[in-house]
Write a protein that holds these residues in place. Sequence first.
Motif, PDB file in Angstrom:
ATOM      1  N   ALA A  90       0.816  -1.214   0.000  1.00  0.00           N
ATOM      2  CA  ALA A  90       0.000   0.000   0.000  1.00  0.00           C
ATOM      3  C   ALA A  90       0.850   1.265   0.000  1.00  0.00           C
ATOM      4  N   GLY A  91       2.178   1.105  -0.007  1.00  0.00           N
ATOM      5  CA  GLY A  91       3.064   2.254  -0.024  1.00  0.00           C
ATOM      6  C   GLY A  91       3.395   2.808   1.345  1.00  0.00           C
ATOM      7  N   TYR A  92       3.027   2.078   2.425  1.00  0.00           N
ATOM      8  CA  TYR A  92       3.330   2.558   3.774  1.00  0.00           C
ATOM      9  C   TYR A  92       4.813   2.323   4.058  1.00  0.00           C
ATOM     10  N   PRO A  93       5.544   3.361   4.498  1.00  0.00           N
ATOM     11  CA  PRO A  93       6.997   3.220   4.687  1.00  0.00           C
ATOM     12  C   PRO A  93       7.366   2.570   6.018  1.00  0.00           C
ATOM     13  N   PHE A  94       8.433   1.789   5.984  1.00  0.00           N
ATOM     14  CA  PHE A  94       9.001   1.164   7.174  1.00  0.00           C
ATOM     15  C   PHE A  94      10.516   1.334   7.137  1.00  0.00           C
ATOM     16  N   SER A  95      11.143   1.158   8.280  1.00  0.00           N
ATOM     17  CA  SER A  95      12.601   1.092   8.315  1.00  0.00           C
ATOM     18  C   SER A  95      13.018   0.039   9.325  1.00  0.00           C
ATOM     19  N   ALA A  96      14.202  -0.513   9.128  1.00  0.00           N
ATOM     20  CA  ALA A  96      14.781  -1.476  10.062  1.00  0.00           C
ATOM     21  C   ALA A  96      16.228  -1.067  10.295  1.00  0.00           C
ATOM     22  N   LEU A  97      16.605  -0.939  11.550  1.00  0.00           N
ATOM     23  CA  LEU A  97      17.910  -0.393  11.913  1.00  0.00           C
ATOM     24  C   LEU A  97      18.730  -1.410  12.689  1.00  0.00           C
ATOM     25  N   THR A  98      20.012  -1.473  12.394  1.00  0.00           N
ATOM     26  CA  THR A  98      20.936  -2.230  13.223  1.00  0.00           C
ATOM     27  C   THR A  98      22.267  -1.493  13.264  1.00  0.00           C
ATOM     28  N   CYS A  99      23.026  -1.736  14.308  1.00  0.00           N
ATOM     29  CA  CYS A  99      24.310  -1.054  14.483  1.00  0.00           C
ATOM     30  C   CYS A  99      25.267  -2.008  15.186  1.00  0.00           C
ATOM     31  N   THR A 100      26.498  -2.071  14.703  1.00  0.00           N
ATOM     32  CA  THR A 100      27.496  -2.961  15.281  1.00  0.00           C
ATOM     33  C   THR A 100      28.854  -2.263  15.238  1.00  0.00           C
ATOM     34  N   THR A 101      29.908  -2.977  15.591  1.00  0.00           N
ATOM     35  CA  THR A 101      31.258  -2.418  15.527  1.00  0.00           C
ATOM     36  C   THR A 101      32.163  -3.345  14.723  1.00  0.00           C
ATOM     37  N   PHE A 102      33.239  -2.796  14.201  1.00  0.00           N
ATOM     38  CA  PHE A 102      34.268  -3.586  13.532  1.00  0.00           C
ATOM     39  C   PHE A 102      35.629  -3.082  13.996  1.00  0.00           C
ATOM     40  N   VAL A 103      36.642  -3.920  13.831  1.00  0.00           N
ATOM     41  CA  VAL A 103      37.974  -3.628  14.369  1.00  0.00           C
ATOM     42  C   VAL A 103      38.971  -3.435  13.237  1.00  0.00           C
ATOM     43  N   ILE A 104      39.807  -2.425  13.373  1.00  0.00           N
ATOM     44  CA  ILE A 104      40.928  -2.201  12.456  1.00  0.00           C
ATOM     45  C   ILE A 104      42.225  -2.344  13.250  1.00  0.00           C
ATOM     46  N   ARG A 105      42.945  -3.409  12.986  1.00  0.00           N
ATOM     47  CA  ARG A 105      44.297  -3.665  13.501  1.00  0.00           C
ATOM     48  C   ARG A 105      44.400  -3.954  14.995  1.00  0.00           C
ATOM     49  N   GLU A 106      43.711  -3.229  15.837  1.00  0.00           N
ATOM     50  CA  GLU A 106      43.953  -3.373  17.271  1.00  0.00           C
ATOM     51  C   GLU A 106      42.654  -3.565  18.040  1.00  0.00           C
ATOM     52  N   ARG A 107      42.528  -4.733  18.667  1.00  0.00           N
ATOM     53  CA  ARG A 107      41.382  -5.000  19.523  1.00  0.00           C
ATOM     54  C   ARG A 107      41.665  -4.507  20.941  1.00  0.00           C
ATOM     55  N   GLY A 108      40.613  -4.373  21.719  1.00  0.00           N
ATOM     56  CA  GLY A 108      40.802  -3.955  23.096  1.00  0.00           C
ATOM     57  C   GLY A 108      39.478  -3.655  23.763  1.00  0.00           C
ATOM     58  N   ASP A 109      39.471  -3.746  25.073  1.00  0.00           N
ATOM     59  CA  ASP A 109      38.276  -3.471  25.855  1.00  0.00           C
ATOM     60  C   ASP A 109      38.117  -1.966  26.026  1.00  0.00           C
ATOM     61  N   ALA A 110      36.923  -1.458  25.736  1.00  0.00           N
ATOM     62  CA  ALA A 110      36.684  -0.025  25.870  1.00  0.00           C
ATOM     63  C   ALA A 110      36.647   0.420  27.324  1.00  0.00           C
ATOM     64  N   GLY A 111      36.411  -0.514  28.242  1.00  0.00           N
ATOM     65  CA  GLY A 111      36.372  -0.153  29.652  1.00  0.00           C
ATOM     66  C   GLY A 111      35.136   0.616  30.053  1.00  0.00           C
ATOM     67  N   LEU A 112      34.071   0.503  29.254  1.00  0.00           N
ATOM     68  CA  LEU A 112      32.812   1.177  29.555  1.00  0.00           C
ATOM     69  C   LEU A 112      31.705   0.142  29.701  1.00  0.00           C
ATOM     70  N   ALA A 113      30.830   0.363  30.664  1.00  0.00           N
ATOM     71  CA  ALA A 113      29.655  -0.492  30.844  1.00  0.00           C
ATOM     72  C   ALA A 113      28.417   0.392  30.762  1.00  0.00           C
ATOM     73  N   THR A 114      27.400  -0.087  30.061  1.00  0.00           N
ATOM     74  CA  THR A 114      26.180   0.698  29.872  1.00  0.00           C
ATOM     75  C   THR A 114      24.959  -0.142  30.202  1.00  0.00           C
ATOM     76  N   ALA A 115      24.019   0.454  30.932  1.00  0.00           N
ATOM     77  CA  ALA A 115      22.762  -0.212  31.266  1.00  0.00           C
ATOM     78  C   ALA A 115      21.606   0.687  30.844  1.00  0.00           C
ATOM     79  N   SER A 116      20.502   0.065  30.430  1.00  0.00           N
ATOM     80  CA  SER A 116      19.313   0.822  30.047  1.00  0.00           C
ATOM     81  C   SER A 116      18.090  -0.051  30.251  1.00  0.00           C
ATOM     82  N   ASP A 117      16.951   0.582  30.445  1.00  0.00           N
ATOM     83  CA  ASP A 117      15.696  -0.139  30.638  1.00  0.00           C
ATOM     84  C   ASP A 117      14.803   0.034  29.420  1.00  0.00           C
ATOM     85  N   PRO A 118      14.078  -1.026  29.021  1.00  0.00           N
ATOM     86  CA  PRO A 118      13.130  -0.893  27.908  1.00  0.00           C
ATOM     87  C   PRO A 118      12.133   0.230  28.183  1.00  0.00           C
ATOM     88  N   LEU A 119      11.671   0.845  27.120  1.00  0.00           N
ATOM     89  CA  LEU A 119      10.806   2.019  27.240  1.00  0.00           C
ATOM     90  C   LEU A 119       9.542   1.813  26.423  1.00  0.00           C
TER      91      LEU A 119
END
Length: 232
Positions: free
Chosen positions: A76-105
């Motif tokens: 019917a022409g109704y628009p949708f979108s689907a989003l995803t996001c990830t990370t990739f590594v160039i040459r050097e891996r490592g722990d970012a040292g950050l922790a994040t928490a969130s609650d569903p909304l």
Amino acid sequence: MEGDRLHVGIQVTNRGSAAAHQVTVEAEALEERFESRIQTRIDPSGSRKFDFSKSFPSSLRGSFPLTVLVRFQDSAGYPFSALTCTTFVIRERGDAGLATASDPLTIKDKGEVQFQILNESSSSRRIEAKLVLPNEFSSEKPETHISLPAGGKETLSFQIRNISAIHGAKYPVFLIQQYELNGVTRTIVPNVLVTVASNQNWLRKTKWHWAGGFLVAAAFFIFSKTGANIRK
């Protein structure tokens, strides 16, 4: 100066019960946006692969975000979108040292997304943060930055507005967090699920259109496969 190349392959599979029309894919990596120029139809159980390539300086090291947005329409022409996001590594891996928490909304017309950030490292971090949303939502101030001491905590809040999200549907929202240390970039991309409150009268009037569209939208997010590799 050109160095290596980043090659991104995105496979989109329609696991829904209805065809997806006018399908386009937009990817963003290393501060450049790529978009498929061909608008295509994908039938149920059908797949389509999209490829992007970009050169980058040989000095880059660390982890970086890759954002993929799939746009499509129902019959019917109704628009949708689907989003995803990830990370990739160039040459050097490592722990970012950050922790994040969130609650569903759960929201109707607007709401506030919150992320609690903890610096687990032994030194301070200056963090750039960017909220990434599907097309169905908007935010007036999606970017900010914070400085966290070692062991420090802070809550980031973002106001979001429902533009065209489907009642009863669930959408992932991502927060790209980056900092640089000794020439190496570190990135993490946590996400939170945003549910749009149901409107029973609206659902009864449009249940067939809603059901078909939501199955396609959900399938595109869950079954989209994103891969990135570095080549000389």
